[in-house]
Scaffold this active site. Structure first.
Site, PDB file in Angstrom:
ATOM      1  N   LYS A 121       0.863  -1.180   0.000  1.00  0.00           N
ATOM      2  CA  LYS A 121       0.000   0.000   0.000  1.00  0.00           C
ATOM      3  C   LYS A 121       0.892   1.220   0.000  1.00  0.00           C
ATOM      4  CE  LYS A 121      -1.976   1.498   3.847  1.00  0.00           C
ATOM      5  NZ  LYS A 121      -2.943   1.801   4.925  1.00  0.00           N
ATOM      6  N   ARG A 154     -10.223   0.065   8.141  1.00  0.00           N
ATOM      7  CA  ARG A 154      -9.473  -0.938   8.908  1.00  0.00           C
ATOM      8  C   ARG A 154      -8.824  -0.324  10.143  1.00  0.00           C
ATOM      9  NH1 ARG A 154      -4.060   0.768   9.371  1.00  0.00           N
ATOM     10  NH2 ARG A 154      -2.838   0.351   7.514  1.00  0.00           N
ATOM     11  N   GLN A 183     -10.291  11.005  10.396  1.00  0.00           N
ATOM     12  CA  GLN A 183     -10.350   9.593  10.768  1.00  0.00           C
ATOM     13  C   GLN A 183     -11.287   9.322  11.940  1.00  0.00           C
ATOM     14  OE1 GLN A 183      -9.118   7.343   8.913  1.00  0.00           O
ATOM     15  NE2 GLN A 183      -7.821   8.642   7.634  1.00  0.00           N
ATOM     16  N   ASP A 235     -10.962  17.974  20.549  1.00  0.00           N
ATOM     17  CA  ASP A 235      -9.949  18.277  19.539  1.00  0.00           C
ATOM     18  C   ASP A 235      -8.888  19.189  20.135  1.00  0.00           C
ATOM     19  OD1 ASP A 235      -9.724  17.998  16.303  1.00  0.00           O
ATOM     20  OD2 ASP A 235      -8.672  19.739  17.109  1.00  0.00           O
ATOM     21  N   GLY A 274      -2.865   7.628  16.376  1.00  0.00           N
ATOM     22  CA  GLY A 274      -2.177   8.705  15.667  1.00  0.00           C
ATOM     23  C   GLY A 274      -0.710   8.450  15.403  1.00  0.00           C
ATOM     24  N   ALA A 275      -0.007   7.846  16.349  1.00  0.00           N
ATOM     25  CA  ALA A 275       1.446   7.714  16.214  1.00  0.00           C
ATOM     26  C   ALA A 275       1.787   6.544  15.293  1.00  0.00           C
ATOM     27  CB  ALA A 275       2.088   7.519  17.589  1.00  0.00           C
ATOM     28  N   ASP A 276       2.005   6.869  14.026  1.00  0.00           N
ATOM     29  CA  ASP A 276       2.306   5.825  13.056  1.00  0.00           C
ATOM     30  C   ASP A 276       3.540   6.155  12.242  1.00  0.00           C
ATOM     31  OD1 ASP A 276       1.344   7.957  11.674  1.00  0.00           O
ATOM     32  OD2 ASP A 276      -0.001   6.812  10.400  1.00  0.00           O
ATOM     33  N   LYS A 327       6.075  10.844  16.173  1.00  0.00           N
ATOM     34  CA  LYS A 327       4.720  11.147  16.621  1.00  0.00           C
ATOM     35  C   LYS A 327       4.465  10.548  17.995  1.00  0.00           C
ATOM     36  CE  LYS A 327       2.096  11.449  12.237  1.00  0.00           C
ATOM     37  NZ  LYS A 327       0.953  10.814  11.548  1.00  0.00           N
TER      38      LYS A 327
END
Lengths: 338, 338
Positions: B69, B112, B140, B162, B236-238, B242
């Protein structure tokens, strides 16, 4: 949004080897100016099938393109009537990340690898080279011959050696003129002779330029067989553990990389580097630096020169973009929504 | 050969969140049995555009599928009327390396990832959890809410915070019921309440499960704000650098990974690991191991549990194959020659 899909059949209609050679030369030169990024390659062995997949990717800042190529090599497919070598190339617009095109990657890989080998010969072999030796008479050898004869019109003798099965070389030689005409529409001058040569050590004695394109993981060519002045374009070693040349050749040869990091990690330079025969500083430059004039290629007629081509997705992306532009001109290509 | 192309519009017609949750659960479980391979990820920052691309790839041996991907995140696109987040997913048959399908990757990634967050909550939060907090009201968050409400029907209160702009949370909350119905055809029970909450510290005091889904590179949630028993699914941390949680939380929490190596390299665990707060042995297991019964999840009602989801191409490949099968049943999908 809409993207264009190009099949192998469509690529064969639009891509000509001489344009691919120009494109590959332009990418190597861009790379030398620092306007490209080669991203880390990913590879995997499917052991039970003796199969390999690899992913190469990168960024051409000048052309504002990035992309990835996923190749699969499943040699057992041949018995099942399927192609052993398949792959997909995805190209994106680096201005906005939008996908532009998907295309067959196997044909582009063959053409651009032939162009890389040919540019190695044209840039680093003696200008008077007349005798070309191809080691490995597999599927890729055809593209090496085609591109090198285009880039080096002074070549008169093409010798073909297959280290596994000499009958492969016989068959290759018997069909090459017909295939160059029918598959690539290339008419060769009469002066070019093709010969199958089982005697590797002997044929090396009057070879000016050698292209190695096998799946070998051991040195096929011994240092003591090589005469001064020979050039090698090494294509086969593109994954961990592959090698074709005697590592000892690197002690005195002028060695050039397509990409320093890849060559030391998994190219023909991997074993000489890991065994301490060469260091990173032993690399005289990248081929693109020689083309751009920022590194010196061959100095004397006696130099042994080596070009280690591990393969760059940058070449596929630029060749794929060329194909996309040519297909648009001709009204070819399948449009899909994504 | 022929492959199928699925557009985002076609994916929206065939993929339902509950089937995606089942698929993601099945992949995590397969991973725990060692029948998958997560290949190294590749990422690149286009600095002048504040844009990122990454390539994830892997192999599902049980399903005999592999793929890659390629995602692009170009936030400046929004001003130009283009999607910020685009990508392509390629799926191959691992029996023979033949390409099967190309499809939009951004919608599959959203579904996913929502399923992953929801499975983290269902597996590791207290069974009596009623209060869900979503930190981050970006694109997301919608998918996190949808999947978690499906997986955890006991949830009664969904609070949205937020950290950048509290108006985002207000807008998100005002539209969520309508969007769940119109975009995913989900009818919610009346008991579910949605509230925007600017007061993060206060709302953490009665949150049972928290999903963090921001682009933060600093800890948004302080350890002293967290009450015993809370679960965190960290989405979030990918990528490198992050983080969303106070690293100190990891000293006492029971922490679970989607993939140990990825989590320590670039997930929520990266900073705690690099700063020596945790070691590889501090990870209690992968979520798949808990699902498969080979690792223990929550032990007491007082445990703070953390699921670090860095994202696996395996999830995309399996979800993509589900979409391909459903599209075939419905006669959807574009066929192209390759």
């Amino acid at each position: 949004m809409e993207i264009t899909v190009l099949s192998q059949a469509e690529l064969k209609q639009v891509l000509e080897p001489d344009r691919v050679i120009e494109t590959v030369e332009s990418v190597y030169t861009q790379k030398a100016s620092g306007r490209t990024a080669v991203w880390p390659s990913v590879e995997y062995h499917f052991e039970e099938k003796n199969a390999v997949m690899d992913i190469r990717s990168g960024y051409l800042a000048g052309d504002k393109l990035h992309g990835a190529k996923m190749l699969n090599n499943f040699p057992l497919n041949v018995g099942a009537g399927l192609p052993a070598f398949t792959g997909m190339l995805l190209i994106f617009d680096s201005e906005n990340g939008m996908p532009l095109a998907l295309m067959d990657a196997s044909y582009i890989t063959s053409l651009r690898t032939g162009a890389a080998a040919a540019l190695g010969v044209r840039t680093l072999a003696r200008k008077t080279s007349k005798n070309l030796l191809i080691v490995g008479a597999g599927r890729q050898a055809f593209f090496m011959v085609a591109a090198t004869l285009l880039a080096m019109p002074q070549i008169e003798n093409v010798r073909v050696h297959d280290p596994i099965n000499s009958a492969n070389a016989d068959e290759f030689v018997s069909q090459i003129r017909m295939r160059l005409k029918s598959e690539l529409n290339l008419d060769l001058p009469d002066k070019v002779n093709f010969t199958a040569r089982p005697d590797l050590q002997a044929v090396l004695q009057d070879s000016d330029a050698v292209i190695t394109v096998t799946r070998a993981t051991y040195p096929i060519i011994k240092k003591e067989w090589v005469k001064p002045g020979t050039h090698f374009s090494c294509i086969g070693a593109d994954m961990l553990g592959k090698e074709e040349l005697d590592p000892e050749l690197f002690r005195t040869a002028r060695a050039f990389a397509d990409d320093r990091k890849q060559c030391l990690s998994f190219g023909e330079m991997e074993i000489p580097f890991k065994s301490g025969i060469i260091s990173e500083q032993s690399i005289q430059g990248e081929l693109g630096e020689v083309l751009a004039g920022t590194a010196t290629g061959r100095i004397s007629e006696e130099d042994i020169t080596i070009f280690d081509a591990t393969g760059l997705a940058l070449l596929d992306i630029a060749t794929g973009k060329l194909a996309l532009d040519l297909a648009r001109e001709k009204g070819l290509g399948q449009k899909v929504f994504i």
